[in-house]
Design an enzyme around this catalytic site. Structure first.
Site, short mmCIF file in Angstrom:
data_model
loop_
_atom_site.label_atom_id
_atom_site.label_comp_id
_atom_site.label_asym_id
_atom_site.label_seq_id
_atom_site.Cartn_x
_atom_site.Cartn_y
_atom_site.Cartn_z
N ASN A 1 25.51 -19.05 -53.98
CA ASN A 1 26.72 -19.72 -54.45
C ASN A 1 26.46 -21.12 -55.02
OD1 ASN A 1 28.74 -17.69 -53.69
ND2 ASN A 1 27.80 -18.02 -51.68
N ARG B 1 33.60 -20.68 -41.55
CA ARG B 1 33.42 -19.23 -41.41
C ARG B 1 32.55 -18.95 -40.20
NH1 ARG B 1 31.80 -15.51 -46.56
NH2 ARG B 1 31.62 -13.50 -45.50
N SER C 1 33.32 -8.30 -47.05
CA SER C 1 34.23 -9.41 -47.39
C SER C 1 35.54 -9.33 -46.62
CB SER C 1 34.56 -9.39 -48.88
OG SER C 1 33.42 -9.62 -49.62
N GLN D 1 35.79 -14.22 -56.40
CA GLN D 1 34.36 -14.11 -56.07
C GLN D 1 33.54 -15.05 -56.96
OE1 GLN D 1 33.49 -10.18 -53.76
NE2 GLN D 1 33.26 -9.82 -55.93
N ARG E 1 29.86 15.74 -76.02
CA ARG E 1 29.75 14.29 -75.85
C ARG E 1 30.99 13.61 -76.43
NH1 ARG E 1 24.68 12.01 -75.24
NH2 ARG E 1 25.19 10.33 -76.67
C1 LIG Z 1 35.55 -7.81 -52.15
C2 LIG Z 1 34.22 -7.18 -51.91
O1 LIG Z 1 34.12 -6.08 -51.44
N1 LIG Z 1 33.16 -7.90 -52.26
C3 LIG Z 1 31.79 -7.39 -52.17
C4 LIG Z 1 31.19 -7.43 -53.56
C5 LIG Z 1 31.92 -6.49 -54.52
O2 LIG Z 1 31.83 -5.17 -54.06
C6 LIG Z 1 31.26 -6.53 -55.89
O3 LIG Z 1 31.31 -7.86 -56.37
C7 LIG Z 1 31.99 -5.61 -56.86
O4 LIG Z 1 31.42 -5.73 -58.10
O5 LIG Z 1 29.82 -7.04 -53.49
C8 LIG Z 1 29.01 -7.86 -52.66
O6 LIG Z 1 29.01 -9.17 -53.16
C9 LIG Z 1 27.57 -7.35 -52.68
O7 LIG Z 1 27.40 -6.18 -52.96
O8 LIG Z 1 26.71 -8.16 -52.36
C10 LIG Z 1 29.52 -7.85 -51.25
C11 LIG Z 1 30.98 -8.27 -51.22
O9 LIG Z 1 31.48 -8.11 -49.91
#
Ligand SMILES: CC(=O)N[C@H]1[C@H]([C@H](O)[C@H](O)CO)O[C@](O)(C(=O)O)C[C@@H]1O
Length: 313
Positions: free
Chosen positions: A37, A112, A123, A144, A199
């Protein structure tokens, strides 16, 4: 599919939106990329992109949840660019703690817990832990930090869509893809979303929706059931999808132009070109590339990068 327009943005009911809380989960122990991050893109940390997007989207109540002091510091720095220059103890004394959340004016940092910040913690655990401290919140906006190109207008628009439509439980970012996918089965490759003898042509196929991971906006009761999305029915009845910039999906983070200034003008133009093609796939490439205000070279560059040549005519 919903499109977010500026008219819709203006229609946000602030009183309803004020029950929404925004959460940026930013743990310190990322395994693949250490302190992910805090990694920079275009000279700014991923975390600061998420914070800036939240601020630019006028989300009122934004919290960074972290278990790492450097991330907490970066969160404060992003809120207040000058925070590192705050030398006077008086200023620092303005911190106070509310329900486990350290507050400095508008910046909020949630401590956290270790359990929700492990490698195997999803998450949703982080979201549930945070929501427990916010009993009045009815909507959770999860941003995110791994999607630095999330556009504030998409988030704001998605939030207004949810608060205006009682039948919606969640809105999250997706992009439309016309890529043909294959998977491996016992050493052989098998087409996954098409048949080799038929296709699909781009213009005859609506494609697929891919979750970009940019944001998830969900009503509290769904989060409390352990989900960011419900799967009752397809859009638009229960989940709504926002078409966000393809770049978020088309580029992995590892392919982003790290530490190089982002060409935001190009991004806007690029979006216009792609939207035009999605709206009318049979539009001629020449027509789009030569539309008013479109630098010719950029038009062609976008087509090339998006694999729209020579397939798009
Ligand atoms: C809300 C959620 O589930 N976030 C998850 C995301 C999403 O699945 C991903 O960004 C979709 O593209 O993936 C991670 O970052 C990962 O795989 O490391 C874990 C995180 O807990």
């Amino acid at each position: 599919m919903f499109r977010i327009t500026s008219t819709r943005l203006l229609a946000v009911k602030d009183n309803v939106a004020s029950e929404a809380v925004t959460l940026i989960l930013a743990r310190g122990g990322s395994r693949g990329v250490k302190l992910k991050n805090l990694q920079t893109v275009g000279g700014k940390s991923l975390l600061s992109y998420a914070i800036n997007a939240a601020r630019a989207a006028h989300l009122r109540d934004v919290t960074v949840s972290t278990d790492h002091p450097l991330i907490a510091l970066e969160a404060l720095r992003s809120w207040y660019k000058t925070v590192l220059q705050l030398k006077s103890a008086d200023k620092l004394n303005k911190f106070h703690v509310e329900n486990e959340i350290f507050v400095l004016d508008k910046a909020k940092i949630f401590r956290r817990s270790k359990v929700t910040a492990t490698d195997c913690a999803p998450s949703i655990w982080g979201a549930l832990e945070f929501l427990a401290s916010r009993p009045n919140a009815t909507v959770l906006v999860l941003l995110q930090a791994t999607s630095p190109f999330t556009r504030p207008s998409s988030v704001r628009g998605a939030l207004s869509l949810l608060v205006e439509s009682e039948s919606l439980d969640c809105v999250f970012s997706v992009t439309r893809s016309h890529k043909l996918r294959w998977h491996e089965v016992n050493g052989k490759i098998v087409p996954q979303n098409f048949k080799t003898d038929s296709r699909p042509r781009r213009q005859d196929w609506e494609g697929e929706l891919l979750e970009t991971g940019g944001f998830y906006i969900t009503r509290r009761n769904i989060v409390e059931q352990g989900y960011f999305q419900n799967n009752k029915r397809r859009t638009p009845d229960y989940c709504a999808f926002i078409n966000v910039h393809r770049k978020m999906c088309a580029y992995g983070l590892d392919k982003l132009p790290v530490d190089q200034p982002l060409r935001t003008v190009t991004v806007q133009i690029e979006e216009r070109v792609l939207e035009e093609i999605f709206r009318e796939p049979t539009t001629s490439t020449t027509c789009v590339a030569h539309s008013p205000g479109m630098p010719k070279s950029i038009g062609w560059e976008i087509f090339k990068r998006e694999d729209l040549l020579p397939y798009h005519f």
